[in-house]
Design a protein around this motif. Structure first.
Motif, PDB file in Angstrom:
ATOM      1  N   GLY A 155      13.771  22.827  31.556  1.00  0.00           N
ATOM      2  CA  GLY A 155      14.018  22.514  30.151  1.00  0.00           C
ATOM      3  C   GLY A 155      13.161  23.249  29.150  1.00  0.00           C
ATOM      4  O   GLY A 155      13.365  23.103  27.938  1.00  0.00           O
ATOM      5  N   GLY A 156      12.214  24.049  29.625  1.00  0.00           N
ATOM      6  CA  GLY A 156      11.385  24.799  28.683  1.00  0.00           C
ATOM      7  C   GLY A 156      12.168  25.914  28.015  1.00  0.00           C
ATOM      8  O   GLY A 156      13.320  26.184  28.366  1.00  0.00           O
ATOM      9  N   GLY A 157      11.533  26.544  27.029  1.00  0.00           N
ATOM     10  CA  GLY A 157      12.194  27.643  26.346  1.00  0.00           C
ATOM     11  C   GLY A 157      11.476  28.042  25.084  1.00  0.00           C
ATOM     12  O   GLY A 157      10.363  27.579  24.813  1.00  0.00           O
ATOM     13  N   LEU A 158      12.128  28.927  24.331  1.00  0.00           N
ATOM     14  CA  LEU A 158      11.597  29.422  23.061  1.00  0.00           C
ATOM     15  C   LEU A 158      12.366  28.771  21.922  1.00  0.00           C
ATOM     16  O   LEU A 158      13.603  28.875  21.874  1.00  0.00           O
ATOM     17  N   VAL A 159      11.648  28.079  21.052  1.00  0.00           N
ATOM     18  CA  VAL A 159      12.283  27.417  19.911  1.00  0.00           C
ATOM     19  C   VAL A 159      11.471  27.702  18.650  1.00  0.00           C
ATOM     20  O   VAL A 159      10.361  28.241  18.717  1.00  0.00           O
ATOM     21  N   GLN A 160      12.026  27.308  17.516  1.00  0.00           N
ATOM     22  CA  GLN A 160      11.319  27.460  16.245  1.00  0.00           C
ATOM     23  C   GLN A 160      10.637  26.151  15.864  1.00  0.00           C
ATOM     24  O   GLN A 160      11.030  25.066  16.344  1.00  0.00           O
ATOM     25  N   ALA A 161       9.640  26.260  15.031  1.00  0.00           N
ATOM     26  CA  ALA A 161       8.943  25.067  14.554  1.00  0.00           C
ATOM     27  C   ALA A 161       9.948  24.095  13.926  1.00  0.00           C
ATOM     28  O   ALA A 161      10.840  24.510  13.189  1.00  0.00           O
ATOM     29  N   GLY A 162       9.803  22.816  14.267  1.00  0.00           N
ATOM     30  CA  GLY A 162      10.702  21.794  13.774  1.00  0.00           C
ATOM     31  C   GLY A 162      11.853  21.464  14.719  1.00  0.00           C
ATOM     32  O   GLY A 162      12.519  20.440  14.558  1.00  0.00           O
ATOM     33  N   ASP A 163      12.074  22.329  15.712  1.00  0.00           N
ATOM     34  CA  ASP A 163      13.146  22.102  16.680  1.00  0.00           C
ATOM     35  C   ASP A 163      12.736  21.064  17.715  1.00  0.00           C
ATOM     36  O   ASP A 163      11.596  20.586  17.740  1.00  0.00           O
ATOM     37  N   SER A 164      13.686  20.757  18.607  1.00  0.00           N
ATOM     38  CA  SER A 164      13.455  19.791  19.678  1.00  0.00           C
ATOM     39  C   SER A 164      13.761  20.426  21.030  1.00  0.00           C
ATOM     40  O   SER A 164      14.557  21.367  21.130  1.00  0.00           O
ATOM     41  N   LEU A 165      13.127  19.889  22.064  1.00  0.00           N
ATOM     42  CA  LEU A 165      13.397  20.275  23.445  1.00  0.00           C
ATOM     43  C   LEU A 165      13.256  19.028  24.315  1.00  0.00           C
ATOM     44  O   LEU A 165      12.476  18.119  23.968  1.00  0.00           O
ATOM     45  N   ARG A 166      13.977  19.001  25.426  1.00  0.00           N
ATOM     46  CA  ARG A 166      13.786  17.931  26.393  1.00  0.00           C
ATOM     47  C   ARG A 166      13.433  18.539  27.735  1.00  0.00           C
ATOM     48  O   ARG A 166      14.213  19.332  28.290  1.00  0.00           O
ATOM     49  N   LEU A 167      12.282  18.177  28.246  1.00  0.00           N
ATOM     50  CA  LEU A 167      11.855  18.609  29.572  1.00  0.00           C
ATOM     51  C   LEU A 167      12.260  17.568  30.607  1.00  0.00           C
ATOM     52  O   LEU A 167      12.241  16.372  30.324  1.00  0.00           O
ATOM     53  N   SER A 168      12.598  18.057  31.792  1.00  0.00           N
ATOM     54  CA  SER A 168      12.954  17.172  32.900  1.00  0.00           C
ATOM     55  C   SER A 168      12.054  17.449  34.086  1.00  0.00           C
ATOM     56  O   SER A 168      11.633  18.591  34.299  1.00  0.00           O
ATOM     57  N   THR A 216       6.633  24.594  33.336  1.00  0.00           N
ATOM     58  CA  THR A 216       7.700  25.211  32.565  1.00  0.00           C
ATOM     59  C   THR A 216       7.132  25.610  31.206  1.00  0.00           C
ATOM     60  O   THR A 216       6.400  24.843  30.578  1.00  0.00           O
ATOM     61  N   GLN A 217       7.460  26.814  30.760  1.00  0.00           N
ATOM     62  CA  GLN A 217       6.888  27.365  29.526  1.00  0.00           C
ATOM     63  C   GLN A 217       7.641  26.848  28.308  1.00  0.00           C
ATOM     64  O   GLN A 217       8.880  26.884  28.264  1.00  0.00           O
ATOM     65  N   VAL A 218       6.879  26.388  27.331  1.00  0.00           N
ATOM     66  CA  VAL A 218       7.419  26.020  26.023  1.00  0.00           C
ATOM     67  C   VAL A 218       6.724  26.889  24.985  1.00  0.00           C
ATOM     68  O   VAL A 218       5.494  26.899  24.902  1.00  0.00           O
ATOM     69  N   THR A 219       7.514  27.615  24.218  1.00  0.00           N
ATOM     70  CA  THR A 219       6.963  28.468  23.162  1.00  0.00           C
ATOM     71  C   THR A 219       7.617  28.078  21.843  1.00  0.00           C
ATOM     72  O   THR A 219       8.843  28.063  21.733  1.00  0.00           O
ATOM     73  N   VAL A 220       6.769  27.777  20.857  1.00  0.00           N
ATOM     74  CA  VAL A 220       7.251  27.370  19.545  1.00  0.00           C
ATOM     75  C   VAL A 220       6.814  28.424  18.532  1.00  0.00           C
ATOM     76  O   VAL A 220       5.614  28.623  18.319  1.00  0.00           O
ATOM     77  N   SER A 221       7.769  29.078  17.918  1.00  0.00           N
ATOM     78  CA  SER A 221       7.455  30.109  16.936  1.00  0.00           C
ATOM     79  C   SER A 221       7.399  29.502  15.536  1.00  0.00           C
ATOM     80  O   SER A 221       8.091  28.538  15.235  1.00  0.00           O
ATOM     81  N   SER A 222       6.578  30.100  14.697  1.00  0.00           N
ATOM     82  CA  SER A 222       6.421  29.577  13.325  1.00  0.00           C
ATOM     83  C   SER A 222       7.424  30.211  12.371  1.00  0.00           C
ATOM     84  O   SER A 222       8.132  31.120  12.701  1.00  0.00           O
TER      85      SER A 222
END
Length: 120
Positions: free
Chosen positions: A8-21, A114-120
């Protein structure tokens, strides 16, 4: 030895949501936790929960934004992450053990991360 597999990890923008399993091969231990490790930093506790759904704790940095939950039918633990911030960027690890060992940061079993990357 219980096996833990995160997804469930990934690259998202600030303010977004993710769900890890985190899928567990068996319910050997009654407490599950999520930890994270940012680049060059120590591994930190994020959230924990019993398979029964109680004894839930969160790190102050994620309270009100992250929610941990379990699905006993599929032996899966989830981490819903909302309003993500760049400082949430890290490798997120699932872990299993007794309550004391997980809270102490020395669980009995770890997932591969799992890598989670949040871009600004």
């Amino acid at each position: 030895q219980v096996q833990l597999v995160e997804s469930g990890g990934g690259l998202v923008q600030a303010g977004d949501s993710l769900r890890l399993s985190c899928a567990a091969s068996e319910l050997t231990f009654d407490y599950m936790g999520w930890f994270r490790q940012a680049p060059g930093r120590e591994t930190l506790f994020v959230a924990g929960i019993k398979w029964s759904g109680d004894t839930i704790y969160y790190a102050d940095s994620v309270k009100g934004r992250f929610t941990i939950s379990t699905d006993n039918a599929t032996n899966t633990v989830y981490l819903q992450m909302n309003t993500l911030k760049p400082e949430d960027t890290a490798v997120y690890y699932c872990a299993a053990g007794s309550v004391g060992r997980v809270w102490a940061g020395v669980p009995d079993s770890w997932g591969q991360g799992t890598q989670v990357t949040v871009s600004s």
